[in-house]
Design a protein around this motif. Structure first.
Motif, PDB file in Angstrom:
ATOM      1  N   GLU A   5      -1.282   6.044  -6.820  1.00 56.65           N
ATOM      2  CA  GLU A   5      -2.680   6.423  -7.062  1.00 56.65           C
ATOM      3  C   GLU A   5      -2.887   7.921  -6.815  1.00 56.65           C
ATOM      4  O   GLU A   5      -3.663   8.568  -7.506  1.00 56.65           O
ATOM      5  CB  GLU A   5      -3.618   5.620  -6.161  1.00 56.65           C
ATOM      6  CG  GLU A   5      -3.675   4.139  -6.471  1.00 56.65           C
ATOM      7  CD  GLU A   5      -4.300   3.835  -7.823  1.00 56.65           C
ATOM      8  OE1 GLU A   5      -5.061   4.666  -8.325  1.00 56.65           O
ATOM      9  OE2 GLU A   5      -3.991   2.763  -8.377  1.00 56.65           O
ATOM     10  N   ALA A  59       1.323   1.689  -3.681  1.00 57.11           N
ATOM     11  CA  ALA A  59       0.049   1.919  -4.355  1.00 57.11           C
ATOM     12  C   ALA A  59      -0.500   3.305  -4.002  1.00 57.11           C
ATOM     13  O   ALA A  59      -1.021   3.999  -4.875  1.00 57.11           O
ATOM     14  CB  ALA A  59      -0.948   0.845  -3.957  1.00 57.11           C
ATOM     15  N   LYS A  77       0.815  -1.211   0.000  1.00 62.25           N
ATOM     16  CA  LYS A  77       0.000   0.000   0.000  1.00 62.25           C
ATOM     17  C   LYS A  77       0.850   1.264   0.000  1.00 62.25           C
ATOM     18  O   LYS A  77       0.375   2.315  -0.389  1.00 62.25           O
ATOM     19  CB  LYS A  77      -0.961  -0.019   1.194  1.00 62.25           C
ATOM     20  CG  LYS A  77      -2.056  -1.048   1.013  1.00 62.25           C
ATOM     21  CD  LYS A  77      -3.093  -1.013   2.076  1.00 62.25           C
ATOM     22  CE  LYS A  77      -4.093  -2.135   1.826  1.00 62.25           C
ATOM     23  NZ  LYS A  77      -5.125  -2.197   2.864  1.00 62.25           N
ATOM     24  N   ASP A  95     -10.734   4.488  -0.139  1.00 59.64           N
ATOM     25  CA  ASP A  95     -11.707   3.432  -0.411  1.00 59.64           C
ATOM     26  C   ASP A  95     -11.129   2.376  -1.332  1.00 59.64           C
ATOM     27  O   ASP A  95     -11.326   1.183  -1.134  1.00 59.64           O
ATOM     28  CB  ASP A  95     -12.964   4.029  -1.055  1.00 59.64           C
ATOM     29  CG  ASP A  95     -13.822   4.732  -0.040  1.00 59.64           C
ATOM     30  OD1 ASP A  95     -13.806   4.293   1.128  1.00 59.64           O
ATOM     31  OD2 ASP A  95     -14.501   5.708  -0.398  1.00 59.64           O
ATOM     32  N   LEU A  96     -10.409   2.855  -2.337  1.00 61.54           N
ATOM     33  CA  LEU A  96      -9.841   1.924  -3.317  1.00 61.54           C
ATOM     34  C   LEU A  96      -8.855   0.969  -2.654  1.00 61.54           C
ATOM     35  O   LEU A  96      -8.823  -0.219  -2.952  1.00 61.54           O
ATOM     36  CB  LEU A  96      -9.151   2.734  -4.424  1.00 61.54           C
ATOM     37  CG  LEU A  96      -8.508   1.941  -5.548  1.00 61.54           C
ATOM     38  CD1 LEU A  96      -9.581   1.262  -6.370  1.00 61.54           C
ATOM     39  CD2 LEU A  96      -7.668   2.853  -6.420  1.00 61.54           C
ATOM     40  N   LEU A  97      -8.031   1.503  -1.747  1.00 63.22           N
ATOM     41  CA  LEU A  97      -6.996   0.675  -1.122  1.00 63.22           C
ATOM     42  C   LEU A  97      -7.418   0.155   0.243  1.00 63.22           C
ATOM     43  O   LEU A  97      -6.623  -0.473   0.927  1.00 63.22           O
ATOM     44  CB  LEU A  97      -5.694   1.467  -0.951  1.00 63.22           C
ATOM     45  CG  LEU A  97      -5.089   2.181  -2.145  1.00 63.22           C
ATOM     46  CD1 LEU A  97      -3.770   2.786  -1.753  1.00 63.22           C
ATOM     47  CD2 LEU A  97      -4.870   1.224  -3.287  1.00 63.22           C
ATOM     48  N   GLN A  98      -8.631   0.478   0.661  1.00 62.73           N
ATOM     49  CA  GLN A  98      -9.111   0.049   1.992  1.00 62.73           C
ATOM     50  C   GLN A  98      -8.183   0.528   3.105  1.00 62.73           C
ATOM     51  O   GLN A  98      -7.580  -0.256   3.840  1.00 62.73           O
ATOM     52  CB  GLN A  98      -9.227  -1.485   2.041  1.00 62.73           C
ATOM     53  CG  GLN A  98     -10.330  -2.013   1.157  1.00 62.73           C
ATOM     54  CD  GLN A  98     -11.701  -1.639   1.696  1.00 62.73           C
ATOM     55  OE1 GLN A  98     -12.105  -2.105   2.740  1.00 62.73           O
ATOM     56  NE2 GLN A  98     -12.403  -0.772   0.992  1.00 62.73           N
TER      57      GLN A  98
END
Lengths: 75, 574
Positions: free
Chosen positions: B497, B493, B490, B545-548
């Protein structure tokens, strides 16, 4: 999260899988090694449980109740 | 049947359930059932234990006489599941790291890292160690998030040079395209003085025309300009102390001045999260170093007492000096030092206090005078005040301020005063102009407004992040906002992102933080407008939200007020 369709939802789930296992950062060939090892392990677990669990359950029930319940026997 | 047993709460139930199987069953069978029952209950208990114990917020608050306003710091505990998954992720990446190292060792794949020469292969290796393993196998894979070249002023918005990599981040190629107007949430530009227009830039430009850029000598020789003298006077006035001196590099200010202040037979009490420059300085000084828990005054007091009671090890002579080293704002945790308590302790135990205000100067306090101003304390209570010009002032270098004798002593004893080339005139001018602006000496209220704007932005940004459900660390008033990411993938990411959505952020991982506490660190600036912050927040929420990333499980409730009185430390036992 709002998804347009089921396919997008699946893609998101796969993304979560990549992130949580950490293989998001790996190169494609490493990813495929990891996936194939993981899925073959899961497949083997499912197969062995399909084959052996009923036998173990039967033995356990036999031990507990001292008789043979005919519905549990797979073979 | 077993499931029904699982729901049972006491042994009574098991007694009633025994009616289901033959009453004449042997006693051994009953024992087996009891074991199964206890075993199941253990799991249920464990589950509840995890649920209730893990998700707690640690809130430290104190409304006693020493604090003018609520001192609220939160460090929410890592959820157990997230911690387990993070370790698992690191485990998987480590296995693949070993695989790649194996391939490189047998030259199955090309090795692009520094390695020993062929004719030195039997020497003790120069490059290989564990952190090197980490750099090679984890950092390299997400290296595109760091060292991005910027091609504009790193103000509230900046332009980035786009780059790509064909060999998974071992080398980069520039595409000659520029990513325009990226919102900058990473620079330590707290008051927004990193600008190429305005009074600071103009005066720096004028001074360059007059003095040039390089000085090519040290302060003791032919490098002492009138601008340097003026700047040091201004710094002393700004901080409200007798005297100050400036150095060309913030890091060296710490690492070279602590050895001048402490030596063999001295004791340095250092916060566990102190910056590398302070740690290096303390080590170079050769004095004994003891580390207290982060911002934990009980721990500090315990160490102070032990130091005074026992003295030096073996000889039991009293310590020559005891120096407490703390930072104003801790840059990785976003916490603010409990300065009133530190000063109370220092006075009680007659220790010296070294306060590193690298992040807090300009960024805290109603007048921007740093953490001393924030708590409304007397600057003379701090023996050595250190700070940098790199952050809030948008320049470079660092300063040490305090009593006149201290500064005179350092001028002749500090390595960075004797050996370092003096500061470049435009940089000095930038410091003078921006400091005058903060003090209101330029006749405008720009500086005052910026200080207030920063405080508002900070509170707003932190509040919104918390409401969205992210775990943020640190004090409510600290403009450094760490947001927890935890998992290694993450880190990469999140950075990617965010950049895709035109927000530049800093993500931080292992050597700088504990291994599972990877985080993104936002630095709020007075230059950020509300629109920019709102846009950044909506993007953070989207990526979250995308990566929680919204790990937080509860509302934050301040713990009951703890009154501060002088005897609060009396009840500590060893």
């Amino acid at each position: 999260m709002n998804f347009k369709n089921f396919r997008e939802y699946l893609a998101w789930l796969y993304y979560q899988y990549l992130l949580i296992t950490g293989i998001y950062v790996l190169e494609p060939w490493e990813k495929s090694i990891f996936n194939s090892i993981l899925f073959s392990a899961i497949a083997m677990v499912i197969y062995t449980s399909y084959v052996f669990v009923p036998i173990h359950v039967r033995l356990a029930l036999e031990f507990v109740f001292g008789f043979f319940p005919p519905t549990v026997c797979p073979v | 049947f077993l499931i029904r047993l699982k729901k049972g709460k006491s042994q009574k139930i098991i007694q009633s359930k025994t009616a289901f199987f033959p009453l004449n069953c042997p006693i051994s069978l009953k024992v087996v059932f009891l074991c199964v029952f206890v075993y199941n209950n253990m799991f249920v208990c464990l589950f509840f234990y995890i649920c209730f114990s893990v998700f707690q917020v640690h809130l430290a608050s104190c409304y006693g006489g020493l604090y003018g306003r609520p001192f609220i710091e939160s460090f929410e505990e890592t959820p157990m599941l997230v911690a387990v998954l993070t370790y698992m992720g690191y485990g998987i990446l480590t296995i693949f790291g070993y695989l790649r190292d194996f391939l490189r060792h047998w030259q199955i794949e090309k090795c692009s890292i520094a390695r020993e020469k062929e004719n030195q292969k039997d020497f003790v290796p120069l490059y290989q160690d564990f952190e090197n393993f980490y750099t090679r196998n984890l950092y390299m894979r997400i290296r595109d998030n760091w060292n991005r070249p910027i091609c504009s002023v790193p103000g509230a918005k900046m332009d980035l040079m786009e780059r790509t990599s064909r060999d998974y981040n071992w080398t980069f190629e520039y595409t000659d395209r520029v990513v325009q107007d990226v919102i900058n949430l990473g620079s330590y530009n707290y008051l927004g003085f990193a600008e190429n227009t305005g009074p600071c830039a103009d005066s720096a430009c004028e001074v360059t025309m007059k003095y040039g850029v390089g000085v090519t000598s040290t302060r003791q020789e032919i490098g002492n300009l009138d601008r340097h003298e003026e700047m040091e006077k201004l710094v002393a006035k700004f901080l409200g102390v007798e005297s100050a001196m400036a150095f060309g590099m913030g890091f060296a200010t710490n690492s070279m001045n602590i050895p001048a202040l402490a030596g063999k037979g001295c004791l340095i009490l250092s916060d566990e999260l102190n910056h590398a420059s302070l740690v290096l300085g303390a080590r170079l000084s050769g004095s004994t170093i003891r580390v207290f828990k982060h911002n934990n005054m009980q721990s500090l007091e315990k160490l102070l007492r032990e130091a005074i009671v026992h003295g030096q090890p073996r000889t039991h002579r009293p310590w020559k000096k005891i120096l407490i080293v703390v930072e104003g704002i801790y840059s990785m945790e976003g916490s603010i030092v409990r300065l009133p308590e530190v000063i109370a302790l220092k006075k009680r135990y007659r220790a010296y206090l070294y306060l590193d205000e690298a992040h807090s100067i300009g960024a805290l306090g109603p007048k921007g005078r740093g953490v001393v101003d924030y708590f409304g304390l007397d600057p003379c209570d701090v023996d050595v005040m250190m700070g940098t010009f790199t952050k809030s002032f948008g320049a470079a270098g660092g300063y040490i301020a305090g009593k006149r004798e201290l500064i005179e002593y350092l001028r002749s004893h500090s390595h960075s005063a004797v050996y370092a080339t003096s500061m470049s005139p435009p940089v000095v001018e930038q410091i003078i102009t921006s400091m005058k602006c903060i003090m209101g000496e330029d006749g405008t209220t720009i500086g005052c407004k910026r200080v207030r704007q920063l405080a508002d932005n900070t509170v707003y940004f932190r509040k919104r992040l918390r409401e969205m459900g992210f775990i943020t660390y640190g004090n409510n008033d600290s403009p450094v906002v760490p947001m927890m990411l935890y998992m290694p993938a993450k880190i990469g990411a999140f950075g990617r992102e965010m950049l895709k959505r035109n927000i530049g952020v800093v993500v931080v991982g292992f050597p700088a933080t504990p291994i599972i506490e990877s985080r993104a660190r936002f630095c709020i600036s007075a230059a950020h407008t509300k629109d920019m912050l709102d846009r950044a927040l909506s993007v953070i929420s989207e990526v979250g939200d995308l990566l929680q990333l919204k790990y937080s499980r509860h509302r934050i409730q301040p713990s009951p007020a703890r009154p501060f009185d002088d005897n609060v430390y009396e009840d500590i036992d060893d």
